[in-house]
Write a protein that holds these residues in place. Structure first.
Motif, short mmCIF file in Angstrom:
data_model
loop_
_atom_site.label_atom_id
_atom_site.label_comp_id
_atom_site.label_asym_id
_atom_site.label_seq_id
_atom_site.Cartn_x
_atom_site.Cartn_y
_atom_site.Cartn_z
N PHE A 43 89.24 4.49 141.63
CA PHE A 43 90.61 4.99 141.75
C PHE A 43 90.57 6.51 141.73
CE2 PHE A 43 89.80 5.02 137.25
CZ PHE A 43 90.40 6.18 136.82
N ALA A 44 91.69 7.08 142.13
CA ALA A 44 91.85 8.54 142.07
C ALA A 44 93.28 8.86 141.68
CB ALA A 44 91.53 9.17 143.41
N GLN A 45 93.42 9.94 140.95
CA GLN A 45 94.73 10.51 140.67
C GLN A 45 94.77 11.86 141.36
OE1 GLN A 45 95.63 11.75 136.63
NE2 GLN A 45 97.82 11.60 137.01
N PHE A 46 95.88 12.13 142.04
CA PHE A 46 96.12 13.39 142.72
C PHE A 46 97.26 14.06 141.97
CE2 PHE A 46 94.48 10.27 145.65
CZ PHE A 46 93.40 10.93 146.22
N PHE A 47 96.91 14.79 140.89
CA PHE A 47 97.91 15.37 140.00
C PHE A 47 98.39 16.69 140.59
CE2 PHE A 47 99.35 17.79 136.32
CZ PHE A 47 100.22 16.88 135.75
N PRO A 48 99.69 16.80 140.87
CA PRO A 48 100.21 18.02 141.49
C PRO A 48 100.43 19.13 140.47
CG PRO A 48 102.00 16.45 141.17
CD PRO A 48 100.74 15.78 140.68
N MET A 49 99.91 20.30 140.80
CA MET A 49 100.14 21.51 140.02
C MET A 49 100.58 22.59 141.01
SD MET A 49 96.71 21.07 137.64
CE MET A 49 96.84 22.63 136.81
N GLU A 50 100.94 23.73 140.52
CA GLU A 50 101.40 24.81 141.40
C GLU A 50 100.24 25.30 142.27
OE1 GLU A 50 104.11 27.06 143.21
OE2 GLU A 50 104.64 25.84 141.49
N GLY A 51 100.24 24.93 143.55
CA GLY A 51 99.21 25.36 144.49
C GLY A 51 97.87 24.67 144.32
N VAL A 52 97.81 23.68 143.45
CA VAL A 52 96.54 23.00 143.15
C VAL A 52 96.78 21.49 143.08
CG1 VAL A 52 94.71 22.71 141.41
CG2 VAL A 52 95.72 24.97 141.78
N THR A 53 95.84 20.75 143.59
CA THR A 53 95.80 19.31 143.35
C THR A 53 94.63 19.06 142.41
OG1 THR A 53 96.69 18.76 145.53
CG2 THR A 53 95.50 17.02 144.38
N ARG A 54 94.93 18.59 141.22
CA ARG A 54 93.89 18.26 140.24
C ARG A 54 93.52 16.80 140.41
NH1 ARG A 54 93.67 20.94 134.79
NH2 ARG A 54 92.64 22.39 136.19
N LEU A 55 92.25 16.57 140.62
CA LEU A 55 91.77 15.20 140.77
C LEU A 55 91.38 14.59 139.44
CD1 LEU A 55 89.34 15.60 143.82
CD2 LEU A 55 91.78 14.98 143.84
N ILE B 207 87.73 10.81 148.29
CA ILE B 207 88.85 11.28 147.47
C ILE B 207 89.25 12.70 147.88
CG2 ILE B 207 89.51 11.90 145.11
CD1 ILE B 207 87.64 9.49 144.24
N VAL B 208 88.27 13.56 148.09
CA VAL B 208 88.56 14.93 148.53
C VAL B 208 89.26 14.90 149.89
CG1 VAL B 208 87.51 17.10 149.31
CG2 VAL B 208 86.76 16.05 147.16
N GLY B 209 88.79 14.05 150.78
CA GLY B 209 89.43 13.93 152.09
C GLY B 209 90.89 13.54 151.99
N GLU B 210 91.19 12.62 151.09
CA GLU B 210 92.58 12.20 150.88
C GLU B 210 93.39 13.36 150.29
OE1 GLU B 210 95.99 9.66 150.66
OE2 GLU B 210 94.13 9.54 151.81
N ALA B 211 92.82 14.09 149.34
CA ALA B 211 93.53 15.24 148.76
C ALA B 211 93.84 16.29 149.82
CB ALA B 211 92.70 15.85 147.62
N LEU B 212 92.89 16.52 150.71
CA LEU B 212 93.10 17.51 151.78
C LEU B 212 94.20 17.04 152.74
CD1 LEU B 212 89.39 18.44 152.53
CD2 LEU B 212 91.14 19.95 151.53
N GLN B 213 94.29 15.75 152.98
CA GLN B 213 95.36 15.23 153.83
C GLN B 213 96.72 15.34 153.15
OE1 GLN B 213 93.80 11.21 155.00
NE2 GLN B 213 94.54 11.92 156.98
N ARG B 214 96.76 15.03 151.85
CA ARG B 214 98.03 15.04 151.12
C ARG B 214 98.59 16.45 150.98
NH1 ARG B 214 98.61 10.68 146.45
NH2 ARG B 214 97.70 8.88 147.50
N THR B 215 97.74 17.38 150.62
CA THR B 215 98.18 18.76 150.36
C THR B 215 97.14 19.72 150.95
OG1 THR B 215 97.16 18.60 148.17
CG2 THR B 215 99.54 18.23 148.28
N PRO B 216 97.16 19.89 152.26
CA PRO B 216 96.10 20.66 152.93
C PRO B 216 95.99 22.12 152.51
CG PRO B 216 97.83 20.02 154.50
CD PRO B 216 98.15 19.36 153.20
#
Length: 159
Positions: free
Chosen positions: A66-78, A99-108
């Motif tokens: 699993f992965a969590q994509f935690f939103p922060m100001e200008g940052v996605t914390r995995l 997981i990194v690929g998904e993070a880049l798609q969500r918040t490029p």
């Protein structure tokens, strides 16, 4: 093996809560699913599960992690966890890359980072292999007391 990312369903969450990690990784185990749901913590909260969590599936349709994509100001914390039955089999880099690929798609346009306990050399090795580098070290609370963590930032160009 190929990995792909899918939305986390309640059935996935219940399976993940049943995973048990061997020492010293037992700190990564979750409460039983019914407790997580009753307390509405982490993916036990349906809104947090929908907006922040995903599962990593194999091309054989097995739940690999699993992965969590935690939103922060200008940052996605995995936050991430691999099925303990798959640990140590050489799939770590592919798993983290998915997981990194998904993070880049969500918040490029976001920076991607993660926290890892400093003693978890196996994970640190994989993260470095994928393109993360240690940018800070600090202490913070864990379920078992104060732990020392590295913050690692994804910087694939600096490898």
């Amino acid at each position: 093996m190929n990995f792909h990312v899918e939305p986390m369903q309640e059935t996935h969450a219940a399976l993940i809560c049943a995973w048990h990690y061997d020492p010293p990784y037992q700190i990564y185990s979750f409460l039983p699913w019914e407790h997580m749901k009753a307390l509405e913590v982490e993916f036990g909260d349906s809104e947090i599960r929908r907006s922040q969590y995903a599962v990593i599936m194999s091309d054989q349709h097995t739940l690999e992690g699993f992965a969590q994509f935690f939103p922060m100001e200008g940052v996605t914390r995995l936050g991430l966890g691999m099925n303990p039955a798959r640990m140590g089999q050489g799939y770590g880099a592919l798993f983290v890359q998915a997981i990194v690929g998904e993070a880049l798609q969500r918040t490029p346009h976001h920076e991607i980072d993660l926290e890892v306990l400093t003693w978890n050399e196996r994970a640190i090795h994989i993260y470095k292999k994928v393109g993360f580098e240690i940018t800070d070290t600090y202490e913070r609370p864990t379920p078992t007391g104060i732990g020392q963590f590295h913050c690692m930032v994804y910087r694939p160009h600096s490898r």
